[in-house]
Design an enzyme around this catalytic site. Sequence first.
Site, PDB file in Angstrom:
ATOM      1  N   HIS A 118       0.841  -1.197   0.000  1.00 45.95           N
ATOM      2  CA  HIS A 118       0.000   0.000   0.000  1.00 45.95           C
ATOM      3  C   HIS A 118       0.877   1.249   0.000  1.00 45.95           C
ATOM      4  CE1 HIS A 118      -3.596  -2.411   0.838  1.00 45.95           C
ATOM      5  NE2 HIS A 118      -2.790  -3.121   1.607  1.00 45.95           N
ATOM      6  N   ARG A 183      19.023 -10.903   3.889  1.00 45.94           N
ATOM      7  CA  ARG A 183      20.259 -10.727   3.128  1.00 45.94           C
ATOM      8  C   ARG A 183      20.985 -12.062   2.999  1.00 45.94           C
ATOM      9  NH1 ARG A 183      21.133  -5.346   2.575  1.00 45.94           N
ATOM     10  NH2 ARG A 183      20.190  -3.939   4.099  1.00 45.94           N
ATOM     11  N   ARG A 186      25.609 -16.606   2.903  1.00 43.30           N
ATOM     12  CA  ARG A 186      26.633 -17.473   2.325  1.00 43.30           C
ATOM     13  C   ARG A 186      26.068 -18.218   1.128  1.00 43.30           C
ATOM     14  NH1 ARG A 186      26.487 -22.981   3.493  1.00 43.30           N
ATOM     15  NH2 ARG A 186      25.105 -23.675   5.174  1.00 43.30           N
TER      16      ARG A 186
END
Length: 212
Positions: A118, A183, A186
């Site tokens: 939104h 994120r 490895r």
Amino acid sequence: MTDAYNEEVLARIAEGLVYTESEAAFQSSRRRTEQIFAYNHTPPGEAERRRSLLLAIFGSVGERTVLLPPFHAGFGSNVHLGDDFFGNVNLTFVDDVDIRIGDGVMIAPSVTLTTTGHPVHPSRRVDFGRFSEPIVIEDKVWIGSNVVVLPGVRIGYGSVIGAGSVVSRSIPPMTVALGTPCRVVRDITDEDLTTRMAKSDHDDDREGDRVG
């Protein structure tokens, strides 16, 4: 509304532009609310009925699909599942546009896949103003418990998403990714072929092994 108007709204949705509930109301017939309710209340022993309901709910369904109830979907008809899919309990599809899931994908409990967000400014959220972008989950991905995957994300082949992550950007293939925001921590390598099968002193120290 005319067909031309509906096509114009669909074009805006496809471009990821803001649209409202009233503008998208013509799509309501594609919602599979009753079938989803029926699936979530079908006894475990009625495997054939569950399969027939999945075929009625989703846009496409592969072979050997396992989806543990309850699950939730805004439409259902915009979800496409590959072969050998496993979805654990409380899986939520916010599928205002396509969610495409490949073969051999495993999803842990209480995961949300949301194609819709939104606008930040409240004046643009009148009449439930929103935007939608498709989600793609490639083959052999594993998604841990309580993960949220946000609009427009693509998760690459073989990757693993750690429990509790919020995935706001695409994840490359064959990586372990976790966190808020999610994120990459490895790569997945041949060394992982022995993880959890041959106990060694460093098994408990590998970042990203406990992801689910």
